[in-house]
Design a protein around this motif. Structure first.
Motif, PDB file in Angstrom:
ATOM      1  N   ASP A  14       0.843  -1.194   0.000  1.00  0.00           N
ATOM      2  CA  ASP A  14       0.000   0.000   0.000  1.00  0.00           C
ATOM      3  C   ASP A  14       0.882   1.250   0.000  1.00  0.00           C
ATOM      4  O   ASP A  14       2.112   1.145  -0.062  1.00  0.00           O
ATOM      5  N   ASP A  15       0.270   2.415   0.084  1.00  0.00           N
ATOM      6  CA  ASP A  15       1.019   3.680   0.049  1.00  0.00           C
ATOM      7  C   ASP A  15       2.038   3.792   1.176  1.00  0.00           C
ATOM      8  O   ASP A  15       3.065   4.443   1.017  1.00  0.00           O
ATOM      9  N   ALA A  16       1.772   3.164   2.307  1.00  0.00           N
ATOM     10  CA  ALA A  16       2.690   3.215   3.445  1.00  0.00           C
ATOM     11  C   ALA A  16       3.803   2.171   3.343  1.00  0.00           C
ATOM     12  O   ALA A  16       4.680   2.118   4.193  1.00  0.00           O
ATOM     13  N   GLY A  17       3.730   1.316   2.316  1.00  0.00           N
ATOM     14  CA  GLY A  17       4.746   0.274   2.159  1.00  0.00           C
ATOM     15  C   GLY A  17       4.425  -1.007   2.896  1.00  0.00           C
ATOM     16  O   GLY A  17       5.246  -1.923   2.952  1.00  0.00           O
ATOM     17  N   THR A  18       3.216  -1.092   3.461  1.00  0.00           N
ATOM     18  CA  THR A  18       2.796  -2.295   4.170  1.00  0.00           C
ATOM     19  C   THR A  18       2.536  -3.408   3.164  1.00  0.00           C
ATOM     20  O   THR A  18       1.803  -3.231   2.201  1.00  0.00           O
ATOM     21  N   SER A  19       3.137  -4.558   3.412  1.00  0.00           N
ATOM     22  CA  SER A  19       3.029  -5.710   2.514  1.00  0.00           C
ATOM     23  C   SER A  19       1.955  -6.670   3.025  1.00  0.00           C
ATOM     24  O   SER A  19       1.894  -6.967   4.218  1.00  0.00           O
ATOM     25  N   THR A  20       1.108  -7.155   2.099  1.00  0.00           N
ATOM     26  CA  THR A  20       0.049  -8.099   2.437  1.00  0.00           C
ATOM     27  C   THR A  20       0.108  -9.286   1.487  1.00  0.00           C
ATOM     28  O   THR A  20       0.009  -9.111   0.272  1.00  0.00           O
TER      29      THR A  20
END
Length: 136
Positions: A118-124
């Motif tokens: 996502d925009d924050a760099g959180t990986s899912t």
């Protein structure tokens, strides 16, 4: 394969018209693995706003094949693969990270994890794939 580099892998991907259409890029290649990334755009989504499963399958297929190429050389094809969708894919970027689990002289079995960022760099983690890559 010593003669295969990230730059060569990037040129091979760029020669695929469908990959160019999707805007895919190889960001890592070598040492038994390959990473393919693409930006998640509205025209790649399905009706609910999630990345279309076909795009996830494309990314898994190509990442698996590039990973297999690190063990078998550049003249390889996908012999088959399976994919399990774990959750809807949404975010700004898709990353497919594949690695060779086992390789013989003529084929490689590879695994791939597909994640979105996502925009924050959180990986899912959104999907996992496994495939057989064959030398031509």
């Amino acid at each position: 394969m010593a003669d295969l580099t990230l730059e060569v892998a990037q040129k091979l991907l760029a020669a695929q018209p469908f990959s160019a259409l999707l805007g895919a890029r190889v960001t890592a290649f070598g040492d038994g693995g390959a990473t393919l990334e693409l930006d998640i755009r509205p025209d790649l989504q399905q009706q609910n706003g999630f990345l279309h499963g076909g795009v996830l399958s494309y990314a898994a297929d190509n990442a698996l094949t590039f990973a297999g190429g690190t063990a078998l050389g550049p003249d390889v094809l996908t012999g088959g693969f399976t994919i399990s969708y774990l959750r809807p894919a949404q975010g700004t970027m898709l990353r497919a990270e594949a690695k060779v689990a086992y390789a013989s002289r003529r084929q490689a079995t590879c695994t791939c994890e597909l994640t979105t960022l996502d925009d924050a760099g959180t990986s899912t983690l959104c999907a996992i794939a496994q495939g057989t890559i064959i030398a031509r």
